[in-house]
Design a protein around this motif. Structure first.
Motif, PDB file in Angstrom:
ATOM      1  N   VAL A 297      -2.471   8.203  -0.215  1.00 21.96           N
ATOM      2  CA  VAL A 297      -1.576   7.040  -0.229  1.00 21.96           C
ATOM      3  C   VAL A 297      -0.520   7.191   0.870  1.00 21.96           C
ATOM      4  O   VAL A 297       0.131   8.237   0.966  1.00 21.96           O
ATOM      5  CB  VAL A 297      -0.880   6.912  -1.607  1.00 21.96           C
ATOM      6  CG1 VAL A 297       0.234   5.874  -1.566  1.00 21.96           C
ATOM      7  CG2 VAL A 297      -1.894   6.556  -2.684  1.00 21.96           C
ATOM      8  N   PRO A 298      -0.335   6.177   1.724  1.00 22.95           N
ATOM      9  CA  PRO A 298       0.739   6.256   2.726  1.00 22.95           C
ATOM     10  C   PRO A 298       2.102   6.249   2.032  1.00 22.95           C
ATOM     11  O   PRO A 298       2.272   5.591   1.002  1.00 22.95           O
ATOM     12  CB  PRO A 298       0.534   5.011   3.580  1.00 22.95           C
ATOM     13  CG  PRO A 298      -0.284   4.084   2.740  1.00 22.95           C
ATOM     14  CD  PRO A 298      -1.102   4.926   1.831  1.00 22.95           C
ATOM     15  N   PHE A 299       3.073   6.973   2.599  1.00 24.29           N
ATOM     16  CA  PHE A 299       4.341   7.125   1.886  1.00 24.29           C
ATOM     17  C   PHE A 299       5.515   7.315   2.827  1.00 24.29           C
ATOM     18  O   PHE A 299       5.359   7.760   3.973  1.00 24.29           O
ATOM     19  CB  PHE A 299       4.266   8.326   0.933  1.00 24.29           C
ATOM     20  CG  PHE A 299       4.176   9.655   1.649  1.00 24.29           C
ATOM     21  CD1 PHE A 299       5.329  10.355   2.014  1.00 24.29           C
ATOM     22  CD2 PHE A 299       2.947  10.194   1.993  1.00 24.29           C
ATOM     23  CE1 PHE A 299       5.250  11.572   2.682  1.00 24.29           C
ATOM     24  CE2 PHE A 299       2.854  11.407   2.670  1.00 24.29           C
ATOM     25  CZ  PHE A 299       4.014  12.095   3.013  1.00 24.29           C
ATOM     26  N   ILE A 300       6.694   6.982   2.319  1.00 20.25           N
ATOM     27  CA  ILE A 300       7.973   7.397   2.892  1.00 20.25           C
ATOM     28  C   ILE A 300       8.702   8.132   1.774  1.00 20.25           C
ATOM     29  O   ILE A 300       8.907   7.584   0.684  1.00 20.25           O
ATOM     30  CB  ILE A 300       8.818   6.211   3.381  1.00 20.25           C
ATOM     31  CG1 ILE A 300       8.146   5.516   4.561  1.00 20.25           C
ATOM     32  CG2 ILE A 300      10.219   6.681   3.789  1.00 20.25           C
ATOM     33  CD1 ILE A 300       8.878   4.267   5.038  1.00 20.25           C
TER      34      ILE A 300
ATOM     35  N   SER B  91       0.802  -1.225   0.000  1.00 21.58           N
ATOM     36  CA  SER B  91       0.000   0.000   0.000  1.00 21.58           C
ATOM     37  C   SER B  91       0.837   1.278   0.000  1.00 21.58           C
ATOM     38  O   SER B  91       0.327   2.358  -0.304  1.00 21.58           O
ATOM     39  CB  SER B  91      -0.908   0.017   1.242  1.00 21.58           C
ATOM     40  OG  SER B  91      -0.130   0.133   2.437  1.00 21.58           O
ATOM     41  N   VAL B  92       2.121   1.180   0.330  1.00 17.95           N
ATOM     42  CA  VAL B  92       2.954   2.364   0.583  1.00 17.95           C
ATOM     43  C   VAL B  92       3.742   2.760  -0.667  1.00 17.95           C
ATOM     44  O   VAL B  92       4.260   1.904  -1.386  1.00 17.95           O
ATOM     45  CB  VAL B  92       3.936   2.089   1.749  1.00 17.95           C
ATOM     46  CG1 VAL B  92       4.898   3.262   1.958  1.00 17.95           C
ATOM     47  CG2 VAL B  92       3.163   1.798   3.031  1.00 17.95           C
ATOM     48  N   ALA B  93       3.829   4.077  -0.896  1.00 24.92           N
ATOM     49  CA  ALA B  93       4.699   4.613  -1.945  1.00 24.92           C
ATOM     50  C   ALA B  93       6.020   5.034  -1.304  1.00 24.92           C
ATOM     51  O   ALA B  93       6.020   5.798  -0.331  1.00 24.92           O
ATOM     52  CB  ALA B  93       4.042   5.809  -2.620  1.00 24.92           C
ATOM     53  N   TYR B  94       7.125   4.505  -1.837  1.00 24.32           N
ATOM     54  CA  TYR B  94       8.450   4.961  -1.414  1.00 24.32           C
ATOM     55  C   TYR B  94       8.991   5.872  -2.504  1.00 24.32           C
ATOM     56  O   TYR B  94       8.986   5.510  -3.691  1.00 24.32           O
ATOM     57  CB  TYR B  94       9.388   3.777  -1.175  1.00 24.32           C
ATOM     58  CG  TYR B  94      10.818   4.204  -0.908  1.00 24.32           C
ATOM     59  CD1 TYR B  94      11.125   4.994   0.198  1.00 24.32           C
ATOM     60  CD2 TYR B  94      11.843   3.836  -1.766  1.00 24.32           C
ATOM     61  CE1 TYR B  94      12.432   5.406   0.438  1.00 24.32           C
ATOM     62  CE2 TYR B  94      13.155   4.234  -1.531  1.00 24.32           C
ATOM     63  CZ  TYR B  94      13.440   5.023  -0.430  1.00 24.32           C
ATOM     64  OH  TYR B  94      14.731   5.443  -0.202  1.00 24.32           O
ATOM     65  N   ILE B  95       9.460   7.054  -2.122  1.00 24.79           N
ATOM     66  CA  ILE B  95       9.887   8.076  -3.081  1.00 24.79           C
ATOM     67  C   ILE B  95      11.329   8.465  -2.794  1.00 24.79           C
ATOM     68  O   ILE B  95      11.670   8.863  -1.670  1.00 24.79           O
ATOM     69  CB  ILE B  95       8.989   9.331  -2.971  1.00 24.79           C
ATOM     70  CG1 ILE B  95       7.518   8.940  -3.095  1.00 24.79           C
ATOM     71  CG2 ILE B  95       9.365  10.366  -4.025  1.00 24.79           C
ATOM     72  CD1 ILE B  95       6.567   9.909  -2.428  1.00 24.79           C
ATOM     73  N   SER B  96      12.188   8.329  -3.805  1.00 23.31           N
ATOM     74  CA  SER B  96      13.586   8.733  -3.657  1.00 23.31           C
ATOM     75  C   SER B  96      14.189   8.919  -5.048  1.00 23.31           C
ATOM     76  O   SER B  96      13.894   8.155  -5.963  1.00 23.31           O
ATOM     77  CB  SER B  96      14.382   7.680  -2.886  1.00 23.31           C
ATOM     78  OG  SER B  96      15.745   8.048  -2.806  1.00 23.31           O
TER      79      SER B  96
END
Length: 477
Positions: free
Chosen positions: A310-313, A281-286
């Protein structure tokens, strides 16, 4: 008395030449550490690692010492009292111009200290001059391409690409046939001209980087072998073609799966937060350590995250936080509700966590591999170099992710584009198929580095080429 039945010790001195910019030196050190660890006790192979002082300090500081690897500092090529003019890639140009002489001077120091002549050159592929250097020294030249097979193929075929396409009148803009597909190159039929790295058909073709890569493509067929951080099963067509063009071409990765690094410190508590989230479910952005999208695109990402829920890091250098909408970091990062913005994150561990469903990335090669290793589909926002090629293969070649502009053209983040892409990957049937495909690639990668896998066999070949006699050596006068 000498025991006549005792096997004589085999002595090898491997000179490792690192490119000290970007993410080049660290993967090279990683493969050298693995090679050094494989050396049997009765073999006195030593590795001299030649690199600038700044880069050596960075990559050796976090690594455990190894008795048969020694770093040597070489000049950064900046003359005493030099005033920088602010030109693009100025530091790289100064280093590369001085590099052949700098490395030779450092060889002399290493030979005196070790008492062993250099028996093998193991270099970053960027160093085209290693072809002549190895020939003069009468030693094998083993060349490491730190990116993927697609970009390596593009550089090897540069002359054919230039002769086949209509180049722009000026050396800077893209050619008029930017949308033309490279169907005349095996494995690149999905790639468009506009996806190519700068310096092949557009950009300043006479500047340092294009000249260096063009020369590299011309001399790599002279190398004893060329090896890359990938696995054969990712793209068998390109692999077979590269094997036909090079004396020996070896996929020895993914390196992180073959020799897992120690876990990174989770200083910002990303993993405990992920434990509370739903699967995929999580978007990781880097976007890596070199480039950050412009401020308006950072705002677009933030607004899309706010709008989607959307849950994210989001791993983003702290000096860029000021560009985010007012209150965005405080509202999310401090309360740990929808997500967190952090200045650094343990990327490998995050992408391997079951809660992560999508990786928003610049599509650098190392990040792409880590996404495959974690089985996480990608949303690609490439910036330069091989990133556009990687993004094209992710979307249209391997179908394990999506670009922001599927029709081509300028790739930029807008609120609507990010919203659409997040929904596609996380919620739609096409996103489900991407997840299935990347998980299948994940299994192939694990098999490749496992017992009797293709990468494991290739690594043994690489090791044998470094440590097996006979070896001709060059005498220093």
């Amino acid at each position: 008395m000498i025991n006549q039945t005792q096997e004589p010790k085999i002595q090898h001195h491997v000179a490792v030449l690192a490119f000290p910019f970007g993410t080049h030196a660290a993967p090279l050190l990683s493969i050298v550490r693995r090679l050094a660890a494989a050396v049997p006790p009765n073999n006195t192979t030593v590795f001299s690692f030649f690199n600038t002082c700044h880069s050596n300090s960075s990559i050796f500081s976090s690594a455990a010492p190894n008795d048969n690897i020694k770093p040597y500092n070489v000049s950064d090529g900046v003359p005493e009292g030099y005033q920088f003019q602010g030109k693009p890639q100025e530091k790289i140009e100064l280093f590369v111009k001085a590099a052949p002489q700098s490395f030779r001077e450092a060889f002399d120091v290493a030979v005196r200290e070790t008492g062993k002549e250099v028996t093998c050159l193991l270099t970053d592929a960027f160093f085209w001059f290693a072809a002549d250097m190895a020939q003069e020294m009468r030693v094998p030249w083993l060349s490491f391409w730190t990116a993927g097979p697609t970009s390596l193929s593009a550089h090897l075929y540069t002359d054919l690409i230039r002769s086949t396409l209509t180049l722009p009148d000026a050396n800077y803009g893209p050619p008029s046939n930017a949308k033309q597909k490279l169907e005349f190159i095996p494995g690149l039929s999905k790639v468009e001209v506009q996806d190519l790295p700068e310096g092949i058909v557009f950009g300043n073709l006479d500047s340092i980087f294009p000249s260096m890569l063009h020369q590299m493509g011309q001399v790599l067929p002279r190398a004893t072998l060329v090896f890359i951080n990938s696995f054969e099963e990712l793209d068998t067509t390109i692999t077979q073609d590269l094997k036909s063009k090079l004396k020996k071409f070896l996929n020895v990765g993914p390196l992180n799966l073959a020799s897992p690094p120690p876990p990174s410190a989770d200083v910002n508590g990303c993993i405990p937060w992920l434990e509370k989230q739903k699967a995929s479910s999580v978007a990781y952005i880097s976007f890596g350590s070199v480039m950050v999208p412009p401020p308006e695109e950072l705002v677009a990402i933030a607004e899309a995250l706010q709008g989607s829920g959307v849950p994210f890091i989001w791993s983003l250098r702290e000096n860029s936080w000021t560009h985010l909408p007012k209150g965005f970091v405080e509202e999310r990062a401090k309360k740990l509700q929808q997500g967190m913005v952090v200045s650094w994150a343990p990327q490998t561990e995050i992408l391997s966590h079951g809660a992560v469903g999508v990786f928003v990335t610049h599509c650098g090669w190392n990040s792409l591999l880590e996404s495959i290793e974690g089985g996480v589909p990608m949303i690609c926002r490439p910036s330069f170099g091989d990133q556009r090629l990687n993004a094209r293969m992710v979307q249209d070649g391997w179908e394990i992710g999506v670009g922001l502009e599927e029709g081509g053209g300028e790739v930029t983040f807008t609120r609507d584009a990010v919203l659409k892409s997040l929904d596609l990957v996380l919620n739609q049937e096409r996103g489900k198929r991407m997840r299935e495909r990347i998980k299948a690639l994940n299994q192939l990668a694990k098999q490749a580095v496992g017992p009797k896998g293709s990468s494991a066999d290739n690594f043994k070949t690489l090791f044998d080429d470094i440590t097996s006699p006979p070896v001709q050596t060059h005498r220093h006068d």
